[in-house]
Design an enzyme around this catalytic site. Structure first.
Site, short mmCIF file in Angstrom:
data_model
loop_
_atom_site.label_atom_id
_atom_site.label_comp_id
_atom_site.label_asym_id
_atom_site.label_seq_id
_atom_site.Cartn_x
_atom_site.Cartn_y
_atom_site.Cartn_z
N HIS A 85 8.06 -15.53 -20.36
CA HIS A 85 6.68 -15.86 -20.73
C HIS A 85 6.33 -17.26 -20.24
O HIS A 85 5.17 -17.54 -19.89
CB HIS A 85 6.50 -15.77 -22.25
CG HIS A 85 6.33 -14.37 -22.73
ND1 HIS A 85 6.76 -13.94 -23.95
CD2 HIS A 85 5.78 -13.28 -22.13
CE1 HIS A 85 6.46 -12.66 -24.10
NE2 HIS A 85 5.88 -12.24 -23.01
N GLU A 87 1.13 10.37 6.23
CA GLU A 87 2.36 9.85 5.63
C GLU A 87 3.59 10.66 6.02
O GLU A 87 4.71 10.27 5.71
CB GLU A 87 2.23 9.80 4.10
CG GLU A 87 1.78 11.09 3.47
CD GLU A 87 1.40 10.92 2.01
OE1 GLU A 87 1.85 9.97 1.36
OE2 GLU A 87 0.65 11.79 1.50
N CYS A 138 -3.44 2.14 3.43
CA CYS A 138 -3.48 1.89 1.99
C CYS A 138 -2.09 1.66 1.40
O CYS A 138 -1.93 1.62 0.18
CB CYS A 138 -4.17 3.05 1.26
SG CYS A 138 -3.35 4.64 1.47
N ASP A 145 5.28 5.82 2.35
CA ASP A 145 5.98 7.07 2.63
C ASP A 145 6.19 7.28 4.12
O ASP A 145 7.23 7.82 4.53
CB ASP A 145 5.22 8.25 2.04
CG ASP A 145 5.57 8.46 0.57
OD1 ASP A 145 6.66 8.04 0.15
OD2 ASP A 145 4.75 9.05 -0.16
#
Length: 664
Positions: A314, A555, A626, A579
């Site tokens: 944290h 892909e 993408c 991929d």
């Protein structure tokens, strides 16, 4: 009797999609949600289980993203409970109080990356300086300045046991100290801003039966409150330190910090505090915690250097959100830190110089100024539609997983959505989403980004992504199996409602539909026939609909090699480099031993991308990327050079990408 009870229980298997798993904040939110139901709720993970209403027990299960768990409920509202809990676990943003705030923090990290020097400072500019100490890079940036050595004395219990007649008073004493510590924690974190979720997570751990409850139990048995607090704190912290997951393991630091704050109040001791900082300095510490930092004026902290801690603590999260360079896990003895007067820090490389020479300061100063200016300069790209120096306009869009990410993407000026993953609508629920529910979600996203295009990928699931209502067969390699468009074509009862929803959503905004896992031209034609069938049905029913553009994911190697045959059949291509790289290189992207092969910049992958772009442009259609490569600074210029027209990425990296494109 017991058999009947077992039969009445409700169980469901869930694949956890919460980003980074059930660490402190999502575990706290998950437990809070579980407490809204009267039924008993258990989470089973491997051979262990935990009460879903205990955040601490959930954290100790060490559940990571993509782990499969079982939700077990027993009670009158078990059905609603399981549905809502499963929905929570299906969201990568679960447990983040504000998606926008979280994305802003990530954007800060991306901006720091863009501003960092292309060659590490330690390698490029410090040949004549003493070698640096090396730790864990926890927050990017450079700093040079005076040291503030923060090494509090260890705490000890003056006595171990109390008399029976003292127990009630000791319980009251512990309660006052505990309540005061929690109140102070909330106030201190409130002053930091955008840290409510961290404060809530720490408070949840402190209030748990495993911490406060166990301390009270020991006091009730005759243990001194200080001794009990130190013992329970050490024991619980040790439990977290045994967890394999680094993020959960670092929660031990939070427990140490809470323990110390309670004991200080029990003993009336005044300990070192960062609250007294009156000028900028670099804090040197061994065991610094988030509550310690919460008491400080962060404007006076130029950098943090700790001999303990990790990049997932944290403390590190707060440092990154405030742009404070930080290096943790520095291997140096406390005695060496005590007399240090000046420090130089390279948080990006994890380098620290104690008592650096003046020559090093001269090297740091211009770099610090340049990095600060570059970070500020990224803000000007928010409303920019980037154009390369050669005059090519490149669209920078966002990848989204749910409507909760819309605000974050719009805040950084994303030019539409290059990939909206629809899997989260389907996964980890008792029934498949209906046409109306899907249409409402798609409309909401389309309206938010109009007139920019919103590319909605049709259902991309397989045996590794279970959904209700679809019985996936066992497959030795589900990544090469019955998945994506292959499954959808075989299940029109699943696919047609989604296609109808996309057609209905196309009446607003600029909706594009995209098909995943295409390997054959016949698959595209069969989907187009289904779309035409859905359009006829909607027309006959008198339901308004539009005609979304249709694209495909590139892909598979088959799609890349036959891109010239596929291009005339669709309106656009979008290359999923994650991929595509995996399949072209025959290298499992999740296997660390194959990292040297799993590279999107490998010549084989780049040639495949180039072939796809050439085929697309000959057919007059655009190509987007993408996958992760779209946001990698060293890949952006390469992809543009190969002919890519659009880059789509996490909202956190949009501003950086706009800047890089404008300079290509």
């Amino acid at each position: 009797m017991s058999d009947a009870k077992v039969k009445s229980m409700l169980e469901t298997a869930v694949v956890v999609r919460v980003s980074e798993g059930l660490h402190a904040r999502p575990a706290t939110q998950f437990a809070k949600l579980a407490k809204e139901f009267s039924c008993s709720l258990q989470v089973l993970h491997g051979s262990t289980s935990a009460d879903a209403k205990s955040a601490v027990k959930l954290m100790l299960l060490g559940i990571r993203e993509h782990d499969q768990i079982v939700l077990r409920a027993d009670g009158a509202d078990e059905s609603d409970a399981v549905e809502r809990m499963a929905r929570f676990l299906s969201s990568p943003e679960a447990g983040v109080q504000s998606a926008t705030a979280a994305q802003t923090a990530d954007a800060t990290a991306c901006q720091a990356d863009a501003a960092a020097p292309p060659v590490p400072l330690a390698a490029a500019d410090t040949q004549d300086s003493p070698p640096p100490l090396t730790g864990v890079p926890a927050s990017d940036g450079l700093a040079f300045g005076d040291a503030y050595v923060y090494l509090p004395e260890p705490l000890r219990a003056a006595r171990q046991w109390i008399e029976p007649h003292e127990i009630d008073a000791e319980q009251a004493r512990f309660k006052r100290a505990f309540d005061d510590a929690l109140a102070a924690l909330a106030k201190q974190f409130d002053a930091l801003g955008d840290t409510d979720d961290i404060a809530d997570a720490l408070a949840s751990v402190a209030q748990s039966d495993e911490f406060a409850g166990e301390i009270r139990a020991r006091v009730q048995s005759g243990r001194d409150a200080v001794a009990a607090t130190l013992e329970v704190g050490a024991s619980l912290a040790a439990s977290f330190e045994k967890i394999d997951d680094e993020y959960l393991r670092s929660r031990a630091d939070d427990i140490h910090g809470m323990t110390r704050q309670i004991v200080l109040r029990l003993t009336g001791q005044q300990q070192m505090s960062l609250a007294g900082l009156t000028k900028p300095c670099i804090v040197l510490a061994s065991d610094l915690t988030a509550p310690d930092l919460a008491r400080a004026n962060v404007a006076h902290i130029a950098a943090l250097v700790c001999t303990r801690g990790s990049a997932t603590s944290h403390l590190a999260i707060i440092a990154r959100s405030h742009g404070i360079p930080a290096v943790f896990g520095l291997q140096v003895a406390d005695d060496r830190l005590r007399g240090v007067r000046q420090v130089a820090v390279d948080g990006t490389a994890g380098h620290v110089w104690l008592e650096p020479p003046a020559a090093l300061q001269a090297q740091f100063a211009p770099r610090i100024g340049a990095a600060r200016a570059q970070r500020a300069a990224l803000d000007v790209y928010r409303d920019v539609e980037p154009v390369t120096r050669a005059g090519r306009r490149i669209r920078i869009a966002a990848n989204l997983g749910s409507p909760t990410e819309i605000d974050a993407a719009r805040a950084v000026g994303a030019m539409g959505v290059g990939l909206f993953r629809t899997e989260l609508l389907f996964m980890n629920r008792r029934s498949l989403p209906g046409e109306h529910e899907q249409a409402d979600v798609y409309r909401r996203v389309a309206q938010a980004f109009a007139p920019h295009p919103v590319v909605i990928r049709t259902l991309d699931v397989g045996g590794d992504k279970p959904v209700p209502g679809i019985a996936f067969p066992h497959e030795d390699n589900p990544f090469l199996g019955w998945r994506g468009v292959r499954m959808c074509i075989d299940r029109p009862d699943v696919f047609k409602p989604q296609l109808r929803a996309l057609l209905r959503a196309a009446t607003v905004g600029n909706v594009h539909a995209m098909l995943p896992m295409i390997a054959d031209l016949d698959e595209v034609r069969r989907v187009k026939a289904l779309i035409a069938e859905c359009a006829r049905e909607l027309k006959n029913e008198g339901v308004a609909f539009g005609e979304p553009k249709l694209g495909i994911m590139i892909e598979t190697p088959a799609a890349a090699l036959t891109a010239d045959l596929l291009a005339p059949e669709v309106d656009f291509f979008s290359i999923g480099t994650n991929d595509l790289t995996q399949y072209v290189m025959a290298a499992d992207r999740a296997n660390p031993h194959l990292a040297s092969l799993y590279r999107s910049n490998h010549p084989a992958v780049l040639r495949a991308i180039g072939m796809v772009c050439e085929a697309a442009h000959r057919a007059g259609i655009e190509v987007a990327v993408c996958g992760e490569a779209a946001s990698q600074p060293d890949m952006i210029a390469v992809l543009i050079g190969l002919g890519v027209d659009e880059l789509s990425m996490s909202p956190a990296c949009v501003l950086r990408a706009k800047k890089i494109v404008s300079e290509c």
